[in-house]
Design a protein around this motif. Structure first.
Motif, PDB file in Angstrom:
ATOM      1  N   GLY A  36       0.819  -1.211   0.000  1.00 44.63           N
ATOM      2  CA  GLY A  36       0.000   0.000   0.000  1.00 44.63           C
ATOM      3  C   GLY A  36       0.850   1.258   0.000  1.00 44.63           C
ATOM      4  O   GLY A  36       0.544   2.224  -0.700  1.00 44.63           O
ATOM      5  N   CYS A  37       1.928   1.247   0.780  1.00 46.26           N
ATOM      6  CA  CYS A  37       2.848   2.396   0.800  1.00 46.26           C
ATOM      7  C   CYS A  37       3.491   2.588  -0.568  1.00 46.26           C
ATOM      8  O   CYS A  37       3.587   3.702  -1.079  1.00 46.26           O
ATOM      9  N   GLU A  38       3.926   1.487  -1.145  1.00 49.44           N
ATOM     10  CA  GLU A  38       4.568   1.545  -2.458  1.00 49.44           C
ATOM     11  C   GLU A  38       3.606   2.075  -3.511  1.00 49.44           C
ATOM     12  O   GLU A  38       3.960   2.925  -4.319  1.00 49.44           O
ATOM     13  N   ARG A  39       2.370   1.588  -3.495  1.00 48.92           N
ATOM     14  CA  ARG A  39       1.361   2.014  -4.468  1.00 48.92           C
ATOM     15  C   ARG A  39       1.020   3.500  -4.288  1.00 48.92           C
ATOM     16  O   ARG A  39       0.877   4.233  -5.263  1.00 48.92           O
ATOM     17  N   ARG A  40       0.915   3.952  -3.024  1.00 47.81           N
ATOM     18  CA  ARG A  40       0.576   5.350  -2.759  1.00 47.81           C
ATOM     19  C   ARG A  40       1.667   6.287  -3.276  1.00 47.81           C
ATOM     20  O   ARG A  40       1.381   7.307  -3.896  1.00 47.81           O
ATOM     21  N   VAL A  41       2.939   5.927  -3.051  1.00 51.35           N
ATOM     22  CA  VAL A  41       4.053   6.753  -3.520  1.00 51.35           C
ATOM     23  C   VAL A  41       4.116   6.743  -5.042  1.00 51.35           C
ATOM     24  O   VAL A  41       4.286   7.781  -5.679  1.00 51.35           O
ATOM     25  N   ARG A  42       3.950   5.559  -5.650  1.00 48.54           N
ATOM     26  CA  ARG A  42       4.009   5.453  -7.116  1.00 48.54           C
ATOM     27  C   ARG A  42       2.903   6.275  -7.776  1.00 48.54           C
ATOM     28  O   ARG A  42       3.145   7.015  -8.732  1.00 48.54           O
ATOM     29  N   ASN A  43       1.675   6.183  -7.257  1.00 48.28           N
ATOM     30  CA  ASN A  43       0.560   6.908  -7.862  1.00 48.28           C
ATOM     31  C   ASN A  43       0.693   8.416  -7.696  1.00 48.28           C
ATOM     32  O   ASN A  43       0.325   9.176  -8.597  1.00 48.28           O
ATOM     33  N   SER A  44       1.208   8.863  -6.565  1.00 49.15           N
ATOM     34  CA  SER A  44       1.329  10.305  -6.357  1.00 49.15           C
ATOM     35  C   SER A  44       2.337  10.919  -7.318  1.00 49.15           C
ATOM     36  O   SER A  44       2.126  12.013  -7.828  1.00 49.15           O
ATOM     37  N   THR A  81       2.490  12.364   0.701  1.00 47.98           N
ATOM     38  CA  THR A  81       1.836  11.083   0.991  1.00 47.98           C
ATOM     39  C   THR A  81       1.930  10.728   2.475  1.00 47.98           C
ATOM     40  O   THR A  81       1.324   9.750   2.900  1.00 47.98           O
ATOM     41  N   LYS A  83       4.877  10.148   3.994  1.00 47.53           N
ATOM     42  CA  LYS A  83       6.129   9.412   4.195  1.00 47.53           C
ATOM     43  C   LYS A  83       7.282  10.385   4.388  1.00 47.53           C
ATOM     44  O   LYS A  83       7.293  11.466   3.816  1.00 47.53           O
TER      45      LYS A  83
END
Length: 146
Positions: A36-44, A81, A83
């Motif tokens: 979920g963290c990876e997806r949130r950073v990638r999408n932003s 995000t 992070k």
């Protein structure tokens, strides 16, 4: 010279163009624990204007963004995000002259990387560096010396 050419010097129809940002790769260190963290950073980051490619390496906690982007804007977008993020502080140890100097060696660095510090780079005025390049195969004047 016609009247139209004379008047066209005074009136411009074209709009001034904005200077385009250079193509660059921005590397950011971000602590990511789950998908979920990876997806949130990638999408932003991938939704930003000018981004061509986004690579996320969760094992190294590294995000690489390639495109016509501003470094600081990418960092701010990742920080938005929630992070903690910073610019990638490491370089490969084989690109550094003195990789195990006290300020360059870091236990937290991924394998094969050291911190990017000025002490790890060789001094350009050092005499020992000049002597080693004097008899190098890369030096075109080396044959004339021998």
């Amino acid at each position: 010279m016609g009247a139209f050419d004379f008047l066209s010097d005074y009136f411009s129809v074209s709009t001034p163009r904005k200077k385009r940002k250079p193509m660059q790769t921005v590397e950011i260190k971000v602590k990511m624990d789950c998908d979920g963290c990876e997806r949130r950073v990638r999408n932003s980051v991938s939704n930003m204007k000018g981004v061509k490619e986004v690579e996320v390496n969760r094992k190294q906690s590294k995000v690489s963004v390639t495109g016509y982007v501003d470094r600081n804007k990418v960092l701010k977008k990742v920080q938005s995000t929630g992070k903690r993020a910073e610019f990638w502080p490491y370089i490969q140890y084989n690109l550094v002259a003195y990789p195990y100097v006290a300020q360059a060696y870091d236990k937290k660095a991924p394998s094969g990387y050291v911190k990017n510090t000025d002490l790890a780079l060789p001094n350009p005025n050092a005499p020992d560096e000049k002597l080693t390049t004097l008899f190098s195969d890369d030096n075109p004047n080396a044959c004339s010396i021998m």
